[in-house]
Design a protein around this motif. Structure first.
Motif, PDB file in Angstrom:
ATOM      1  N   LEU A 164       0.830  -1.207   0.000  1.00 49.44           N
ATOM      2  CA  LEU A 164       0.000   0.000   0.000  1.00 49.44           C
ATOM      3  C   LEU A 164       0.867   1.259   0.000  1.00 49.44           C
ATOM      4  O   LEU A 164       0.548   2.242  -0.659  1.00 49.44           O
ATOM      5  CB  LEU A 164      -0.939   0.003   1.210  1.00 49.44           C
ATOM      6  N   HIS A 165       1.967   1.233   0.742  1.00 47.98           N
ATOM      7  CA  HIS A 165       2.850   2.401   0.776  1.00 47.98           C
ATOM      8  C   HIS A 165       3.500   2.645  -0.580  1.00 47.98           C
ATOM      9  O   HIS A 165       3.679   3.792  -0.988  1.00 47.98           O
ATOM     10  CB  HIS A 165       3.917   2.230   1.860  1.00 47.98           C
ATOM     11  N   ILE A 166       3.834   1.571  -1.290  1.00 47.83           N
ATOM     12  CA  ILE A 166       4.426   1.742  -2.628  1.00 47.83           C
ATOM     13  C   ILE A 166       3.364   2.240  -3.600  1.00 47.83           C
ATOM     14  O   ILE A 166       3.590   3.180  -4.373  1.00 47.83           O
ATOM     15  CB  ILE A 166       5.076   0.431  -3.109  1.00 47.83           C
ATOM     16  N   LEU A 226       2.721   5.914  -3.116  1.00 54.93           N
ATOM     17  CA  LEU A 226       3.886   6.776  -3.312  1.00 54.93           C
ATOM     18  C   LEU A 226       4.498   7.273  -2.005  1.00 54.93           C
ATOM     19  O   LEU A 226       5.112   8.333  -1.957  1.00 54.93           O
ATOM     20  CB  LEU A 226       3.539   7.978  -4.217  1.00 54.93           C
ATOM     21  N   LEU A 227       4.313   6.495  -0.922  1.00 55.47           N
ATOM     22  CA  LEU A 227       4.987   6.808   0.336  1.00 55.47           C
ATOM     23  C   LEU A 227       6.327   6.083   0.411  1.00 55.47           C
ATOM     24  O   LEU A 227       7.161   6.385   1.251  1.00 55.47           O
ATOM     25  CB  LEU A 227       4.133   6.371   1.521  1.00 55.47           C
ATOM     26  N   ASP A 228       6.508   5.100  -0.457  1.00 59.31           N
ATOM     27  CA  ASP A 228       7.724   4.294  -0.453  1.00 59.31           C
ATOM     28  C   ASP A 228       8.002   3.920  -1.914  1.00 59.31           C
ATOM     29  O   ASP A 228       7.117   4.040  -2.758  1.00 59.31           O
ATOM     30  CB  ASP A 228       7.489   3.033   0.399  1.00 59.31           C
ATOM     31  N   ILE A 239       1.229  14.305  -6.547  1.00 57.22           N
ATOM     32  CA  ILE A 239       0.279  13.280  -6.988  1.00 57.22           C
ATOM     33  C   ILE A 239      -0.369  12.608  -5.783  1.00 57.22           C
ATOM     34  O   ILE A 239      -1.573  12.388  -5.737  1.00 57.22           O
ATOM     35  CB  ILE A 239       0.982  12.242  -7.888  1.00 57.22           C
ATOM     36  N   ARG A 240       0.461  12.314  -4.758  1.00 60.86           N
ATOM     37  CA  ARG A 240      -0.079  11.663  -3.552  1.00 60.86           C
ATOM     38  C   ARG A 240      -1.144  12.550  -2.907  1.00 60.86           C
ATOM     39  O   ARG A 240      -2.212  12.085  -2.518  1.00 60.86           O
ATOM     40  CB  ARG A 240       1.052  11.377  -2.572  1.00 60.86           C
ATOM     41  N   ARG A 241      -0.871  13.847  -2.790  1.00 62.32           N
ATOM     42  CA  ARG A 241      -1.815  14.742  -2.122  1.00 62.32           C
ATOM     43  C   ARG A 241      -3.096  14.918  -2.919  1.00 62.32           C
ATOM     44  O   ARG A 241      -4.177  15.059  -2.357  1.00 62.32           O
ATOM     45  CB  ARG A 241      -1.176  16.121  -1.907  1.00 62.32           C
ATOM     46  N   GLY A 282      -6.100   8.904  -1.443  1.00 61.16           N
ATOM     47  CA  GLY A 282      -6.582   9.047  -0.066  1.00 61.16           C
ATOM     48  C   GLY A 282      -6.141   7.836   0.746  1.00 61.16           C
ATOM     49  O   GLY A 282      -6.204   6.720   0.246  1.00 61.16           O
ATOM     50  N   PHE A 283      -5.685   8.069   1.985  1.00 58.66           N
ATOM     51  CA  PHE A 283      -5.218   6.970   2.848  1.00 58.66           C
ATOM     52  C   PHE A 283      -6.117   6.809   4.064  1.00 58.66           C
ATOM     53  O   PHE A 283      -6.513   7.799   4.680  1.00 58.66           O
ATOM     54  CB  PHE A 283      -3.810   7.254   3.383  1.00 58.66           C
ATOM     55  N   ILE A 284      -6.362   5.561   4.424  1.00 62.41           N
ATOM     56  CA  ILE A 284      -7.013   5.262   5.693  1.00 62.41           C
ATOM     57  C   ILE A 284      -6.187   4.195   6.401  1.00 62.41           C
ATOM     58  O   ILE A 284      -5.796   3.201   5.783  1.00 62.41           O
ATOM     59  CB  ILE A 284      -8.450   4.727   5.487  1.00 62.41           C
ATOM     60  N   TYR A 285      -5.927   4.412   7.681  1.00 64.99           N
ATOM     61  CA  TYR A 285      -5.152   3.453   8.471  1.00 64.99           C
ATOM     62  C   TYR A 285      -6.037   2.799   9.518  1.00 64.99           C
ATOM     63  O   TYR A 285      -7.160   3.235   9.755  1.00 64.99           O
ATOM     64  CB  TYR A 285      -3.970   4.157   9.143  1.00 64.99           C
ATOM     65  N   GLN A 286      -5.493   1.808  10.164  1.00 65.17           N
ATOM     66  CA  GLN A 286      -6.217   1.112  11.228  1.00 65.17           C
ATOM     67  C   GLN A 286      -6.561   2.084  12.371  1.00 65.17           C
ATOM     68  O   GLN A 286      -7.605   1.977  12.989  1.00 65.17           O
ATOM     69  CB  GLN A 286      -5.352  -0.037  11.739  1.00 65.17           C
ATOM     70  N   HIS A 294      -7.022   6.172  13.542  1.00 73.57           N
ATOM     71  CA  HIS A 294      -7.569   7.286  12.761  1.00 73.57           C
ATOM     72  C   HIS A 294      -6.580   8.399  12.447  1.00 73.57           C
ATOM     73  O   HIS A 294      -6.694   9.051  11.426  1.00 73.57           O
ATOM     74  CB  HIS A 294      -8.810   7.831  13.464  1.00 73.57           C
ATOM     75  N   HIS A 295      -5.592   8.640  13.333  1.00 72.84           N
ATOM     76  CA  HIS A 295      -4.630   9.724  13.122  1.00 72.84           C
ATOM     77  C   HIS A 295      -5.294  11.081  12.909  1.00 72.84           C
ATOM     78  O   HIS A 295      -4.808  11.895  12.126  1.00 72.84           O
ATOM     79  CB  HIS A 295      -3.688   9.430  11.945  1.00 72.84           C
ATOM     80  N   LEU A 296      -6.423  11.316  13.604  1.00 73.86           N
ATOM     81  CA  LEU A 296      -7.054  12.640  13.534  1.00 73.86           C
ATOM     82  C   LEU A 296      -6.270  13.609  14.412  1.00 73.86           C
ATOM     83  O   LEU A 296      -5.600  13.192  15.363  1.00 73.86           O
ATOM     84  CB  LEU A 296      -8.505  12.556  14.017  1.00 73.86           C
TER      85      LEU A 296
HETATM   86  P1  ADP Z   1       3.678   2.890  11.351  1.00 74.21           P
HETATM   87  O1  ADP Z   1       4.343   4.227  11.464  1.00 74.21           O
HETATM   88  O2  ADP Z   1       4.204   1.847  12.291  1.00 74.21           O
HETATM   89  O3  ADP Z   1       3.538   2.398   9.943  1.00 74.21           O
HETATM   90  P2  ADP Z   1       1.238   4.271  12.172  1.00 74.21           P
HETATM   91  O4  ADP Z   1      -0.035   3.612  12.563  1.00 74.21           O
HETATM   92  O5  ADP Z   1       1.891   5.265  13.045  1.00 74.21           O
HETATM   93  O6  ADP Z   1       2.172   3.040  11.855  1.00 74.21           O
HETATM   94  O7  ADP Z   1       0.972   4.888  10.736  1.00 74.21           O
HETATM   95  C1  ADP Z   1       1.428   6.124  10.286  1.00 74.21           C
HETATM   96  C2  ADP Z   1       1.543   5.937   8.816  1.00 74.21           C
HETATM   97  O8  ADP Z   1       1.486   7.143   8.075  1.00 74.21           O
HETATM   98  C3  ADP Z   1       2.861   5.287   8.453  1.00 74.21           C
HETATM   99  O9  ADP Z   1       2.586   4.024   7.948  1.00 74.21           O
HETATM  100  C4  ADP Z   1       3.462   6.190   7.409  1.00 74.21           C
HETATM  101  O10 ADP Z   1       4.027   5.461   6.359  1.00 74.21           O
HETATM  102  C5  ADP Z   1       2.267   6.960   6.925  1.00 74.21           C
HETATM  103  N1  ADP Z   1       2.616   8.257   6.344  1.00 74.21           N
HETATM  104  C6  ADP Z   1       3.813   8.881   6.392  1.00 74.21           C
HETATM  105  N2  ADP Z   1       3.769  10.036   5.736  1.00 74.21           N
HETATM  106  C7  ADP Z   1       2.511  10.155   5.259  1.00 74.21           C
HETATM  107  C8  ADP Z   1       1.833  11.137   4.470  1.00 74.21           C
HETATM  108  N3  ADP Z   1       2.447  12.236   4.036  1.00 74.21           N
HETATM  109  N4  ADP Z   1       0.538  10.941   4.178  1.00 74.21           N
HETATM  110  C9  ADP Z   1      -0.085   9.838   4.589  1.00 74.21           C
HETATM  111  N5  ADP Z   1       0.498   8.883   5.324  1.00 74.21           N
HETATM  112  C10 ADP Z   1       1.782   9.027   5.661  1.00 74.21           C
END
Ligand code: ADP
Ligand code: ADP
Length: 228
Positions: free
Chosen positions: A51-53, A56-58, A83-85, A89-93, A95-97
């Protein structure tokens, strides 16, 4: 054009060392417009890496990534960030609000950063919150919301700037099974209402079965998961 094309991605950690782990080993995938694809694999199989690749995060060691028909593999970091912005759109486990801002503000801020006016951004945020059923909670900070509500806000934030592609990593993975089910419905409703394409990682086969199709990550390759 497909919204996302991954072609022969390889990725290893600890290159050249005895401890080298080859996480991706020729992973390929095409996602058509409006398609919602489940990415199914056990923990540690490389879902986050993929997903990160794709987002475009990796970068991969080899292989190509195309987003909206554009090959983004060799672009500068600056162009990849744009392009990423704009397109992803990203959603993680989790919320990171932003804890000091309300639900509404968390969805408004990325739009302002992208050049929207305050009134347009607020209207869009409220409409997104309404689609996931929590418009009445718009004025609350994350700490005042339930886990399911927090995730719904994170879904809206991911869609705030109208991306082409949604990438989600276990989007309901930290919720109890019953809440997870309802919150996943809200996510699917949101995705379907916008016609967005999505790649959604889950190890929950019932959730995977509610998407258009599923691919499994096996020994670094993506395998079409036919009869589930
Ligand atoms: P971890 O850091 O262990 O992967 P987290 O739950 O803290 O787990 O997730 C934060 C995630 O946000 C990371 O996976 C990171 O790759 C991702 N991240 C880093 N920079 C950005 C960005 N600019 N936009 C969205 N996500 C990002
Ligand atoms: P998943 O999301 O499916 O749990 P990940 O993509 O996070 O899998 O990780 C896949 C494998 O790669 C795991 O074995 C993990 O330990 C390893 N890995 C992930 N990130 C790194 C890193 N930065 N350095 C070394 N190994 C890593």
């Amino acid at each position: 054009d497909p919204v996302l094309t991954l072609e022969g991605l390889t990725k290893g950690y600890n290159h050249g060392k005895p401890s080298e782990v080859r996480v991706l080993d020729g992973a390929s995938l095409t996602i058509a417009p409006g398609e919602v694809v489940a990415l199914v694999a056990p923990s540690g199989a490389g879902k986050s890496t993929l997903l990160h690749i794709a987002g475009l995060l990796d970068v991969a060691d080899a292989g190509r990534v195309q987003i909206g028909g554009e090959d983004v593999t060799g672009l500068s970091d600056r162009r990849r960030t744009t392009i990423r912005r704009n397109d992803v759109g990203f959603i993680y486990q989790f919320h990171h609000l932003l804890p000091e801002f309300t639900a509404l503000e968390n969805i408004v801020l990325p739009q302002l950063a992208n050049g929207a006016t305050g009134s347009d951004a607020r209207a869009r945020a409220l409409s997104l919150l309404d689609t996931v059923g929590i418009a009445p909670r718009a004025g609350h900070r994350p700490a005042a919301l339930s886990g399911g509500e927090q995730q719904r806000v994170a879904f809206c934030r991911a869609l705030a700037n109208n991306p082409k592609l949604l990438l989600a990593d276990e989007p309901t993975g930290n919720l109890d099974p019953e809440t997870s089910d309802r919150v996943f419905d809200a996510l699917m409703g949101l995705v379907r209402s916008t016609g967005l394409s999505a790649l959604i990682a889950t190890h929950n086969l019932e959730l995977a079965a509610r998407m258009d199709r599923a691919v499994r990550l096996e020994a670094g390759k993506l395998v079409e998961s036919g009869a589930q």
